[in-house]
Design an enzyme around this catalytic site. Structure first.
Site, PDB file in Angstrom:
ATOM      1  CD  GLU A  98     -60.199  95.133  -7.059  1.00 31.96           C
ATOM      2  OE1 GLU A  98     -59.580  96.171  -6.731  1.00 31.96           O
ATOM      3  OE2 GLU A  98     -61.397  95.132  -7.393  1.00 31.96           O
TER       4      GLU A  98
ATOM      5  CD  GLU B 210     -60.884 101.243  -7.780  1.00 31.09           C
ATOM      6  OE1 GLU B 210     -60.842 100.454  -8.736  1.00 31.09           O
ATOM      7  OE2 GLU B 210     -61.797 101.234  -6.929  1.00 31.09           O
TER       8      GLU B 210
HETATM    9 ZN   LIG Z   1     -62.653  99.578  -8.675  1.00 32.53          ZN
END
Ligand SMILES: [Zn+2]
Ligand SMILES: *[C@@H]1O[C@H](CO)[C@@H](O)[C@H](O)[C@H]1NC(C)=O
Ligand SMILES: *[C@@H]1O[C@H](CO)[C@@H](O)[C@H](O)[C@H]1NC(C)=O
Ligand SMILES: *[C@@H]1O[C@H](CO)[C@@H](O)[C@H](O)[C@H]1NC(C)=O
Ligand SMILES: *[C@@H]1O[C@H](CO)[C@@H](O)[C@H](O)[C@H]1NC(C)=O
Length: 390
Positions: free
Chosen positions: A228, A33
């Site tokens: 996120e 990520e």
């Molecule tokens: Zn993550």
């Protein structure tokens, strides 16, 4: 074997100064990520090049100590062979552990082998009194706030798990999400998830054990949320400028929130600062009570309003004091309130009973764990598809 690098930005970056709160950002604990990692590098550049030019950033740097760890999982990042939006090898560390399942958990016994990255972060949290933090991830677009795990007492029967500071956490998550034009829409990723205003309680989304956010709040006295930042975990390089443009205002505004509420020092009658004194707000009792640091300082993140602060030296009667947090913007400083306790004793004669919270198992002290129902259908689906985000 790679190092975890932290860069500190502040007027006095090398040491804590009384009254200057400690803030941190951590990214890339899931190595695949990658957006948060790049954003934090860019943020460092932006802060240091705006200092002395942009009055708001100058003020922020004068009044805040900002710790930035762009990658908590550099081995995972390097392990990614083929960048993918949904799943790549590098989520876990070199030993194949998911670092966001690797912390002690207050609600369940988390019997995992503590990884070097986790141990390093736990040690780091003991070196400063961090007040506010965010943990940057990818694969979805949402600001998620504690708890990520829970029991009946925290609301788990209703598929959520809330802290006594829920008003503050919702405000913090909204502060971030509302300034990100895509996050605030709540349904921009093509995975059928819908988060009203781009905000969710961690447990409501899906419960997890051993997460870093809950650990920060429970054991490190630090309010942390999970961000996120991209539907695609590892997007193409060309997209990076648009991620910066969409997150810049949120990243800056979120740091400023470290100045919410009230801060100060606790002293005895002789003016000696008192460390290890419990300073809590009435009706906001933490699982591990929040305590003053070695300078006798406390920081409490609170929204405007009227509160009773309860100051307790173990073995003595609690001292209650009222504070009113004003409506107007705090302008880079929380309300300052020092507190004098009616003690004559020398500093080191104040009893310190069990200064650190018992590690495990805290959950035994909390009511009825087994009755909790987890939102399991979503969990089942995400396990099946191997898609995890936070
Ligand atoms: Zn993550
Ligand atoms: C920030 O701190 C510097 C150095 O202490 C000082 O000269 C400057 O006036 C301060 N600026 C602001 C906006 O507070
Ligand atoms: C923890 O895990 C280890 C290794 O898997 C196992 O030997 C041990 O019995 C476990 N302890 C508990 C309390 O579950
Ligand atoms: C103040 O805190 C102490 C210790 O945490 C607790 O025993 C006491 O009940 C609290 N008092 C009030 C009025 O909240
Ligand atoms: C906030 O602080 C800055 C710099 O110290 C000052 O110029 C500004 O007027 C202050 N704003 C408020 C609302 O107090």
């Amino acid at each position: 074997g790679r190092n975890l690098w932290v860069l500190v930005v502040g007027r006095f970056p090398k040491e804590h100064r009384i009254g200057i709160p400690e803030f941190k950002y951590v990214a890339n604990m899931h190595g695949d990520e990658t957006v948060g990692r790049e954003l934090l590098l860019h943020l460092i550049d932006y802060l240091v090049t705006s200092d002395g030019k942009d009055p708001e950033i100058t003020n922020l740097i004068n009044s805040t100590r900002i710790h930035i760890m762009p990658s908590m999982n550099p081995d995972g990042f390097e392990a990614v062979k083929k960048p993918d939006c949904y799943y790549s090898i590098g989520r876990e560390n070199y030993n194949q552990y998911d670092l966001n399942r690797n912390f002690p958990d207050a609600f369940e016994y988390n019997n995992v082998s503590r990884q070097p990255e986790t141990v390093a972060v736990m040690k780091w949290l003991k070196t400063e009194t961090f007040v506010l933090s965010a943990n940057l991830h990818g694969g979805a677009l949402v600001a998620s706030y504690p708890f990520d795990n829970g029991v009946q007492a925290t609301g788990a029967l209703y598929s959520r798990s809330l802290t006594p500071d829920d008003d503050v956490f919702q405000y913090l998550a909204h502060t971030y999400a509302s300034r990100n034009p895509n996050m605030k829409k709540g349904d921009e990723c093509k995975n059928k998830m819908n988060f009203p205003n781009g905000v969710t309680n961690g447990y409501s989304w899906y419960p997890l054990q051993g997460g870093m956010q809950d650990y920060n709040y429970i054991w490190a006295q630090c309010f942390e949320i999970t961000l996120e930042l991209s539907c695609c975990k590892y997007p193409r390089e060309e997209k990076l400028p648009s991620f910066w443009n969409n997150n810049k205002a949120s990243l800056i505004e979120y740091i400023k929130q470290v100045h919410l509420g009230v801060k100060g020092q606790v002293f005895d009658q002789n003016g000696n600062p008192l460390p290890n004194v419990i300073v809590e707000v009435q009706d906001r009792k933490h699982i591990c009570p929040y305590r003053t640091n070695k300078y006798g300082e406390y920081y409490l993140l609170l929204l405007p309003g009227s509160y009773i602060i309860n100051i307790t030296v173990p073995g003595y009667d609690p001292h209650l004091t009222k504070v009113i947090i004003p409506e107007k913007s705090q302008n880079f400083s929380a309300l300052k309130k020092d507190i004098l306790l009616p003690f004559q004793e020398q500093l080191d004669s104040i009893p310190v009973s069990n200064p650190s919270c018992p590690m495990i198992p805290l959950y035994r002290n909390l009511p009825d764990h087994s009755a909790a129902t987890k939102p399991s259908l979503f969990l089942f689906l995400v396990s099946l598809l191997h898609i995890f985000f936070k």
